[in-house]
Design a protein around this motif. Structure first.
Motif, mmCIF file in Angstrom:
data_model
loop_
_atom_site.group_PDB
_atom_site.id
_atom_site.type_symbol
_atom_site.label_atom_id
_atom_site.label_comp_id
_atom_site.label_asym_id
_atom_site.label_seq_id
_atom_site.Cartn_x
_atom_site.Cartn_y
_atom_site.Cartn_z
ATOM 1 N N ASP A 71 2.117 10.866 46.178
ATOM 2 C CA ASP A 71 2.628 10.943 44.808
ATOM 3 C C ASP A 71 1.453 10.883 43.840
ATOM 4 O O ASP A 71 0.663 9.930 43.880
ATOM 5 N N THR A 72 1.354 11.884 42.981
ATOM 6 C CA THR A 72 0.282 11.921 41.984
ATOM 7 C C THR A 72 0.890 11.956 40.593
ATOM 8 O O THR A 72 1.676 12.848 40.274
ATOM 9 N N GLU A 73 0.536 10.983 39.779
ATOM 10 C CA GLU A 73 1.056 10.933 38.413
ATOM 11 C C GLU A 73 0.254 11.892 37.539
ATOM 12 O O GLU A 73 -0.970 11.813 37.465
ATOM 13 N N LEU A 74 0.974 12.798 36.847
ATOM 14 C CA LEU A 74 0.316 13.858 36.086
ATOM 15 C C LEU A 74 0.338 13.635 34.580
ATOM 16 O O LEU A 74 -0.311 14.379 33.848
ATOM 17 N N GLY A 75 1.070 12.653 34.116
ATOM 18 C CA GLY A 75 1.102 12.392 32.681
ATOM 19 C C GLY A 75 2.470 11.946 32.210
ATOM 20 O O GLY A 75 3.431 11.886 32.979
ATOM 21 N N VAL A 76 2.555 11.648 30.925
ATOM 22 C CA VAL A 76 3.791 11.161 30.317
ATOM 23 C C VAL A 76 4.623 12.345 29.834
ATOM 24 O O VAL A 76 4.121 13.231 29.142
ATOM 25 N N LEU A 77 5.895 12.356 30.204
ATOM 26 C CA LEU A 77 6.819 13.367 29.709
ATOM 27 C C LEU A 77 7.540 12.896 28.455
ATOM 28 O O LEU A 77 7.783 13.666 27.535
ATOM 29 N N LYS A 78 7.872 11.608 28.426
ATOM 30 C CA LYS A 78 8.691 11.097 27.325
ATOM 31 C C LYS A 78 8.593 9.582 27.274
ATOM 32 O O LYS A 78 8.557 8.916 28.309
ATOM 33 N N THR A 79 8.531 9.046 26.071
ATOM 34 C CA THR A 79 8.700 7.610 25.880
ATOM 35 C C THR A 79 10.031 7.413 25.173
ATOM 36 O O THR A 79 10.365 8.145 24.239
ATOM 37 N N GLY A 80 10.804 6.452 25.640
ATOM 38 C CA GLY A 80 12.142 6.261 25.094
ATOM 39 C C GLY A 80 12.424 4.829 24.718
ATOM 40 O O GLY A 80 11.552 3.961 24.786
ATOM 41 N N LYS A 81 13.683 4.584 24.336
ATOM 42 C CA LYS A 81 14.082 3.264 23.870
ATOM 43 C C LYS A 81 14.128 2.245 24.997
ATOM 44 O O LYS A 81 13.829 1.072 24.793
ATOM 45 N N GLU A 82 14.515 2.707 26.186
ATOM 46 C CA GLU A 82 14.666 1.762 27.284
ATOM 47 C C GLU A 82 13.783 2.070 28.484
ATOM 48 O O GLU A 82 13.667 1.263 29.389
ATOM 49 N N ALA A 83 13.144 3.245 28.484
ATOM 50 C CA ALA A 83 12.349 3.636 29.644
ATOM 51 C C ALA A 83 11.330 4.689 29.242
ATOM 52 O O ALA A 83 11.446 5.322 28.189
ATOM 53 N N ASP A 84 10.328 4.856 30.093
ATOM 54 C CA ASP A 84 9.347 5.927 29.934
ATOM 55 C C ASP A 84 9.480 6.868 31.125
ATOM 56 O O ASP A 84 9.814 6.439 32.241
ATOM 57 N N VAL A 85 9.216 8.149 30.887
ATOM 58 C CA VAL A 85 9.353 9.153 31.937
ATOM 59 C C VAL A 85 8.002 9.822 32.160
ATOM 60 O O VAL A 85 7.349 10.254 31.206
ATOM 61 N N PHE A 86 7.610 9.910 33.430
ATOM 62 C CA PHE A 86 6.320 10.476 33.806
ATOM 63 C C PHE A 86 6.527 11.691 34.708
ATOM 64 O O PHE A 86 7.513 11.766 35.446
ATOM 65 N N LEU A 87 5.597 12.627 34.651
ATOM 66 C CA LEU A 87 5.615 13.773 35.555
ATOM 67 C C LEU A 87 4.878 13.383 36.825
ATOM 68 O O LEU A 87 3.742 12.892 36.774
ATOM 69 N N LEU A 88 5.534 13.585 37.959
ATOM 70 C CA LEU A 88 4.990 13.169 39.242
ATOM 71 C C LEU A 88 4.992 14.349 40.202
ATOM 72 O O LEU A 88 5.990 15.067 40.310
ATOM 73 N N GLU A 89 3.881 14.542 40.877
ATOM 74 C CA GLU A 89 3.806 15.547 41.934
ATOM 75 C C GLU A 89 3.899 14.837 43.278
ATOM 76 O O GLU A 89 3.147 13.901 43.542
ATOM 77 N N ARG A 90 4.839 15.254 44.106
ATOM 78 C CA ARG A 90 4.940 14.728 45.477
ATOM 79 C C ARG A 90 4.634 15.882 46.420
ATOM 80 O O ARG A 90 5.370 16.878 46.443
ATOM 81 N N ALA A 91 3.558 15.758 47.172
ATOM 82 C CA ALA A 91 3.110 16.881 47.989
ATOM 83 C C ALA A 91 2.356 16.396 49.215
ATOM 84 O O ALA A 91 1.746 15.323 49.206
ATOM 85 N N VAL A 92 2.413 17.212 50.264
ATOM 86 C CA VAL A 92 1.603 16.991 51.458
ATOM 87 C C VAL A 92 0.347 17.837 51.306
ATOM 88 O O VAL A 92 0.446 19.057 51.129
ATOM 89 N N PRO A 93 -0.829 17.234 51.337
ATOM 90 C CA PRO A 93 -2.064 18.006 51.152
ATOM 91 C C PRO A 93 -2.169 19.174 52.129
ATOM 92 O O PRO A 93 -1.848 19.043 53.313
ATOM 93 N N ASP A 94 -2.577 20.313 51.592
ATOM 94 C CA ASP A 94 -2.831 21.524 52.382
ATOM 95 C C ASP A 94 -1.579 22.123 53.013
ATOM 96 O O ASP A 94 -1.671 22.943 53.928
ATOM 97 N N GLU A 95 -0.392 21.710 52.524
ATOM 98 C CA GLU A 95 0.855 22.324 52.988
ATOM 99 C C GLU A 95 1.638 22.793 51.765
ATOM 100 O O GLU A 95 2.420 22.030 51.191
ATOM 101 N N PRO A 96 1.440 24.052 51.341
ATOM 102 C CA PRO A 96 2.066 24.550 50.106
ATOM 103 C C PRO A 96 3.584 24.425 50.076
ATOM 104 O O PRO A 96 4.178 24.258 49.013
ATOM 105 N N GLY A 97 4.232 24.494 51.233
ATOM 106 C CA GLY A 97 5.684 24.394 51.267
ATOM 107 C C GLY A 97 6.204 22.986 51.089
ATOM 108 O O GLY A 97 7.410 22.788 50.920
ATOM 109 N N GLN A 98 5.311 21.999 51.151
ATOM 110 C CA GLN A 98 5.702 20.598 50.990
ATOM 111 C C GLN A 98 5.220 20.108 49.622
ATOM 112 O O GLN A 98 4.260 19.341 49.507
ATOM 113 N N PHE A 99 5.901 20.574 48.587
ATOM 114 C CA PHE A 99 5.467 20.301 47.222
ATOM 115 C C PHE A 99 6.679 20.228 46.306
ATOM 116 O O PHE A 99 7.601 21.040 46.414
#
Length: 282
Positions: free
Chosen positions: A47-75
């Motif tokens: 899991d790689t955190e790529l940045g903030v998508l949104k800050t809100g009243k009760e929570a913050d939302v982040f963009l996350l990449e979940r991937a297996v290195p060197d396996e393009p289909g696992q992304f």
């Protein structure tokens, strides 16, 4: 061995990375079946955190990449929604939404009532659990909501809704990292506007048929992804029967959404929509 001399268990991971948490959550904390093909469940995923998508009243939302290195289909690209404990939240109208909700564990209920440190964390988890349950129910019923991948404490991982419907998550093609715009920001043509209205009525109808209302629905928590809408921000979903404010908040949802559609030129009536939803609820 002194603590300072402890070995680094993840020497190859950057500070914004972690091993996938999929395997560490219980099966009941994962999204409903059938699971979309793009969901990455491999233990080797990072899991790689790529940045903030949104800050809100009760929570913050982040963009996350979940991937297996060197396996393009696992992304996949995910939205990681992380709830804050109550002392760090700016949402102070909880009581109207939580009336009628049951806290299963008596220890949690007492702690929430006392507003202890544990109680504040339990309250945050209660909101996260409510949203995850609502997303799971609605997605299974065919409503336009993000697929809920998993919940781990106060963090929900869900489908990232990009600006384009095809995110290329399963086949390794390029994925958009730009979030779809909020409905409030778009000016669709007449045909698209009518399609959005039909989709909204259908989504609100699914909620009503299951006995629920969104409770805080507005053009700011509906995303416009091409020709389809996606409803987000569902922690305050409320029971129309158990919550004494249920029908009032449903009517507010109807007024808010109808006002936006009228502002874009579509002749709709909140009273008719409300009556339609009440009929589906009962």
């Amino acid at each position: 061995m002194a603590q300072d001399d402890a070995p680094d268990l993840d020497p190859d991971l950057d500070p914004d990375q972690r091993w996938s948490t999929w395997s560490s959550v219980e099966k009941g904390m994962r999204g409903p079946d059938p699971r979309p093909e793009w969901v990455v469940i491999a233990d080797a995923a990072i899991d790689t955190e790529l940045g903030v998508l949104k800050t809100g009243k009760e929570a913050d939302v982040f963009l996350l990449e979940r991937a297996v290195p060197d396996e393009p289909g696992q992304f996949s690209l995910l939205a990681a929604k992380r709830y804050r404990s109550s002392e760090h939240r700016a949402f102070h109208r909880d009581s109207a939404y939580v009336e009628g909700r049951q806290v299963r564990r008596s220890r949690d209920r007492r702690a929430i009532e006392r507003k202890s440190s544990y109680g504040r964390e339990a309250a945050a988890a209660q909101w996260a659990n409510a949203e995850f349950a609502a997303l799971s129910m609605l997605w299974s019923a065919g409503a336009p909501v993000p697929y809920p991948v998993q919940i781990d404490g106060t963090e929900i991982l869900m489908e990232f809704v990009g600006e384009h419907a095809s995110t290329g998550q399963a086949d390794g093609s390029p994925a958009s990292r730009v979030a779809a715009p909020r409905l409030a920001r778009v000016r669709p043509d007449v045909g698209t506007l009518e399609a959005y209205w039909d989709q909204l009525r259908g989504a609100m109808g699914v909620l009503a048929a299951h006995g629920y209302a969104h409770g805080d629905l507005s053009p700011y928590n509906v995303l416009a992804q091409g020709e389809r809408i996606v409803i987000i921000d569902l922690p305050q979903v409320l029971d129309l029967v158990a919550n004494p404010h249920g029908t009032d908040l449903l009517m507010r949802d109807c007024r808010t959404m109808c006002a936006w559609f009228r502002s874009r030129g579509l002749d709709v009536d909140e009273g008719e929509l409300f009556a339609e939803l009440i009929a589906q609820a009962w």
